[in-house]
Design an enzyme around this catalytic site. Structure first.
Site, PDB file in Angstrom:
ATOM      1  N   GLU A  55     -21.718  16.243   8.625  1.00  0.00           N
ATOM      2  CA  GLU A  55     -21.484  14.872   8.010  1.00  0.00           C
ATOM      3  C   GLU A  55     -20.416  14.151   8.608  1.00  0.00           C
ATOM      4  O   GLU A  55     -19.341  14.175   8.134  1.00  0.00           O
ATOM      5  CB  GLU A  55     -21.661  14.801   6.662  1.00  0.00           C
ATOM      6  CG  GLU A  55     -22.839  15.569   5.913  1.00  0.00           C
ATOM      7  CD  GLU A  55     -22.624  15.528   4.430  1.00  0.00           C
ATOM      8  OE1 GLU A  55     -21.795  14.736   3.860  1.00  0.00           O
ATOM      9  OE2 GLU A  55     -23.317  16.152   3.451  1.00  0.00           O
ATOM     10  N   ASP A  66     -16.288   8.095  -4.615  1.00  0.00           N
ATOM     11  CA  ASP A  66     -15.304   9.032  -3.600  1.00  0.00           C
ATOM     12  C   ASP A  66     -14.170   9.513  -4.653  1.00  0.00           C
ATOM     13  O   ASP A  66     -13.401   8.568  -5.185  1.00  0.00           O
ATOM     14  CB  ASP A  66     -14.884   8.913  -2.435  1.00  0.00           C
ATOM     15  CG  ASP A  66     -16.111   8.822  -1.452  1.00  0.00           C
ATOM     16  OD1 ASP A  66     -16.906   9.678  -1.428  1.00  0.00           O
ATOM     17  OD2 ASP A  66     -16.118   7.935  -0.733  1.00  0.00           O
TER      18      ASP A  66
END
Length: 276
Positions: A55, A66
């Site tokens: 990824e 995040d």
């Protein structure tokens, strides 16, 4: 649907891992961290040391989902001037190794770049598809159409809070694999794995035959083995970023740390060869 890019598919990676009786290891790193060349070098080591799928993160200025580790890496990449074109260049370099490569990104940068243009350029770079954590299928008609046109994987997320109906709708619109985010809250490496992950994977499998990859903050091989016991893929991100952050300006030490971590994780997904 046509697959115009020459890159390998995530389906092939999951099938190969399944043939070995194990889960796939999926590694994440933001493009441009610590810089573009450095991120490519680190990801290539991740591939050599055992990652089955990569990824590539697209750094974004408002990464609300995040944790602090990935936020710090994304900020460093942005301060270094990374652009979407650099992300695509990173994808091209990684896909050239024969490893399926997907981009993980918030939706705003794709809209800004142009949805059809991004799909065409990602496919042209050999990318396999896109993971869209803040885009759901019922709001993603434009992306679904563009992905279908270019034969790209559409990886949407399910969570412990998803209803069965929501899981069914989400997985029906996925291609490649399903991303099960089994920790409520922001991303980040954790010392223990979530007890919500197994039940979420079981519920998801009732709705689809697609592989289910689990992201929940895995940071070592023993945790990877735990997740590999019930998931089709073990997704690791923050631990790779932390390995580079902790090395600071010592690039050689950072790459050595990334390689050692990958080997540990790769051994973990192979430790549990009889899975549910």
């Amino acid at each position: 649907m046509t697959r115009s890019g020459a890159g390998p598919s995530t389906a092939s990676a999951f099938a190969a891992a399944r043939a070995e009786g194990r889960a796939a290891l999926i590694g994440y790193l933001p493009a441009g961290f610590p810089d573009v060349a450095g991120s490519i070098a680190a990801i290539q080591i991740m591939v050599e040391a055992g990652c089955d799928v990569i990824e590539v993160g697209l750094p974004y200025s408002d990464p609300v989902m995040d944790g602090p580790t990935i936020q710090a890496a994304a900020q460093q990449a942005l301060e270094g001037g990374v652009r979407t074109t650099d992300v695509l260049r990173t994808v091209e370099a990684v896909a050239a190794t024969g490893t399926p490569t997907v981009v993980m990104t918030y939706w705003n940068p794709i809209e800004k770049y142009g949805v059809e243009r991004f799909a065409a350029d990602l496919s042209g770079a050999g990318g396999a598809g896109l993971i869209t954590p803040d885009l759901t299928p019922d709001s993603g008609a434009e992306w679904i159409a563009a992905a279908d046109e270019h034969g790209l994987d559409k990886v949407f997320l399910v969570a412990p809070s998803s209803t069965d109906a929501r899981i069914a709708m989400t997985t029906a619109n996925c291609r490649g694999f399903v991303y099960a985010t089994a920790v409520m809250g922001v991303t980040g490496a954790r010392t223990t794995t979530s007890d919500l992950a197994g039940p979420l994977v079981a519920r998801t499998r009732l709705a689809t035959d697609l592989p289910v990859g689990v992201g929940l903050g895995v940071s070592n091989g023993s945790q990877a083995a735990e997740v590999a016991a019930y998931a089709d893929g073990v997704i690791v991100g923050s631990a790779f970023v932390r390995a580079l952050l902790d090395a600071g300006t010592d690039r050689s030490a950072g790459l050595e740390s990334v390689g050692a971590l990958t080997r540990d994780l790769a051994a973990g997904v192979r430790a549990e060869v009889v899975r549910a």
